[in-house]
Motif scaffolding. Sequence first.
Motif, PDB file in Angstrom:
ATOM      1  N   VAL A 280      -8.248 -13.010  -0.710  1.00 42.85           N
ATOM      2  CA  VAL A 280      -8.126 -12.007   0.359  1.00 42.85           C
ATOM      3  C   VAL A 280      -8.813 -12.511   1.631  1.00 42.85           C
ATOM      4  N   MET A 281      -8.453 -11.860   2.753  1.00 41.48           N
ATOM      5  CA  MET A 281      -9.112 -12.071   4.041  1.00 41.48           C
ATOM      6  C   MET A 281      -9.827 -10.791   4.421  1.00 41.48           C
ATOM      7  N   PHE A 282     -11.113 -10.935   4.843  1.00 39.56           N
ATOM      8  CA  PHE A 282     -11.897  -9.778   5.280  1.00 39.56           C
ATOM      9  C   PHE A 282     -12.907 -10.227   6.324  1.00 39.56           C
ATOM     10  N   ASN A 283     -12.833  -9.622   7.502  1.00 34.29           N
ATOM     11  CA  ASN A 283     -13.754  -9.957   8.592  1.00 34.29           C
ATOM     12  C   ASN A 283     -13.716 -11.451   8.927  1.00 34.29           C
ATOM     13  N   GLY A 284     -12.519 -12.040   8.879  1.00 33.73           N
ATOM     14  CA  GLY A 284     -12.387 -13.449   9.221  1.00 33.73           C
ATOM     15  C   GLY A 284     -12.798 -14.402   8.118  1.00 33.73           C
ATOM     16  N   ARG A 285     -13.192 -13.881   6.953  1.00 35.66           N
ATOM     17  CA  ARG A 285     -13.591 -14.733   5.833  1.00 35.66           C
ATOM     18  C   ARG A 285     -12.569 -14.633   4.706  1.00 35.66           C
ATOM     19  N   LYS A 286     -12.402 -15.739   3.983  1.00 32.59           N
ATOM     20  CA  LYS A 286     -11.462 -15.810   2.877  1.00 32.59           C
ATOM     21  C   LYS A 286     -12.247 -16.000   1.590  1.00 32.59           C
ATOM     22  N   GLY A 287     -11.880 -15.249   0.548  1.00 27.50           N
ATOM     23  CA  GLY A 287     -12.584 -15.364  -0.721  1.00 27.50           C
ATOM     24  C   GLY A 287     -11.829 -14.651  -1.829  1.00 27.50           C
ATOM     25  N   LEU A 288     -12.432 -14.664  -3.035  1.00 29.45           N
ATOM     26  CA  LEU A 288     -11.817 -14.080  -4.225  1.00 29.45           C
ATOM     27  C   LEU A 288     -12.418 -12.719  -4.521  1.00 29.45           C
ATOM     28  N   VAL A 289     -11.557 -11.754  -4.906  1.00 27.74           N
ATOM     29  CA  VAL A 289     -11.966 -10.396  -5.278  1.00 27.74           C
ATOM     30  C   VAL A 289     -11.108  -9.983  -6.467  1.00 27.74           C
ATOM     31  N   PRO A 290     -11.669  -9.286  -7.472  1.00 24.38           N
ATOM     32  CA  PRO A 290     -10.833  -8.795  -8.583  1.00 24.38           C
ATOM     33  C   PRO A 290      -9.739  -7.863  -8.057  1.00 24.38           C
ATOM     34  N   TYR A 291      -8.497  -8.108  -8.490  1.00 28.14           N
ATOM     35  CA  TYR A 291      -7.393  -7.309  -7.961  1.00 28.14           C
ATOM     36  C   TYR A 291      -7.459  -5.865  -8.441  1.00 28.14           C
ATOM     37  N   ASN A 292      -8.066  -5.620  -9.631  1.00 35.12           N
ATOM     38  CA  ASN A 292      -8.162  -4.239 -10.087  1.00 35.12           C
ATOM     39  C   ASN A 292      -9.229  -3.449  -9.334  1.00 35.12           C
ATOM     40  N   TYR A 293      -9.939  -4.080  -8.382  1.00 35.66           N
ATOM     41  CA  TYR A 293     -10.845  -3.369  -7.493  1.00 35.66           C
ATOM     42  C   TYR A 293     -10.117  -2.905  -6.219  1.00 35.66           C
ATOM     43  N   LEU A 294      -8.836  -3.234  -6.086  1.00 38.18           N
ATOM     44  CA  LEU A 294      -8.090  -2.977  -4.857  1.00 38.18           C
ATOM     45  C   LEU A 294      -6.953  -2.002  -5.117  1.00 38.18           C
TER      46      LEU A 294
END
Length: 478
Positions: A280-294
């Motif tokens: 994902v992209m957030f605040n100009g940063r790219k990283g990994l997040v669990p999809y079931n948190y979204l």
Amino acid sequence: MSFVSCLRQWADAVAFSEKGDKISALQAFLEIQDKTSKISFNIGCLHLNNDDFDVAEKAFDNSIGKDEHLAVAFFQRGITFYKKEKFEESLLDFQQAFKELRGNQLIDYKPLGLRYKLYACEVLHNIGLVYATLGKWEKAQENLLTALNLRSEAKFGHIDQAVESILKQKLFSLVGIPAGLLFKPNKHYVAELEKKDYLGKAKVLSSVVPADNFSGFAPLQPQVVDAPTAPKQPEVLRALEGEPHTVLYEFIPETEEELAVLPGNIVFVLQRGDDNWASVMFNGRKGLVPYNYLEPLASKTLQVSPSNSNAEIPAPPQRPAPNKPTKDPKVFSGCIVKVHFMFTIAMCISPGQPFTAVLQLVSTKLKRPASTLRLSYAKPGSSDKVTVDESEMEVLWSCMKENRLTLWCSATQDKALAQENMVALFSYEASTPEDLEFREGDVITVLSKVNDEWLEGECKGKVGIFPSSFVADPNKDQ
């Protein structure tokens, strides 16, 4: 005072400040009758830079009273309270400033006239300092580790230094807004204050047609044929990359490639992997997040109509967070290794590294030759420490719990310099616990060579490191 007069006085005060005339700037701000939140903030900053803490506190009170969501005002008042040694009040203001960030990693005040970005990691840095000042070292370490996860740029090296200071139970410097930064009025409004001559000077014109006897203006020219009847359609702006999703639960990263998010944040999913992790992209940063948190967010919900722009922001869901998905084994998962020496250090190492790589990392961190270091660890169920070598690495990494591992380190003597006596040419005062303090003329026994500039030695029963340029061999000609 009219708006135009207030605006002109505000612009004059900022101009005085930029020229270095702080007294005239402060006087100009105080003469403004109807002080806005930004003007009160500017007055507080000028008093704070002059160490007039009581007056600065009142100015920041007025600024917050007129804008209770101005996070940077809470931040500055927290600095004022800290310098007045009102640590409990300072902690509350820093925590309120972090709350007003609303889960964002920063607030850029440039559109409002202040060339400053308030970062969440720097607010947490100051919260950790207040806890450390109050003697709550565990709370201080917790906030600083969160600050490490939230920092978005490499310029925040002072947070790493603060973590090392906390491990030694030492205080560190406060982070504040640079002196001289003030809220400025809108430059377009200021430009309108200048007098303009809309008429200009009269000019004598003549016809552009040579055969025309008319003097003054050119005659009417032929009309354009087939003129466009409809305006050009505006170009469509490129849409944001990725699909918008809203965050349902707080996610705290455990590795460098994971991304910290809070409930209510909006992220853009670039790619969803088979292991249920999303890039994902957030605040100009790219990283990994669990999809079931979204949760997918419809594009129409991103539009804000004027009628409901002031509506209350709905609270994040209160359901418990789902289980964290299992990562693809190819994805890097770091381990926090704590090494106890004369002082304690912490490093992030990829599990499964060979002995030589781990030893070299410790050597670089301690600034000591790898040949003089000996590592050991405690096996589960035993209080005896086992020396680490290549044959013990598999057992060592199996002792890792929750991505954390503890080692002990001891230094042996460097044979090239062992038991060599030197005389101090100058006095040296210790600035850290690992430094060796001595006076001019003292005899120092050199135990080992740390690097080209530092040595380890013993003087008057104390062992520590010191600059090699401060000592000399008495048996050699200087």
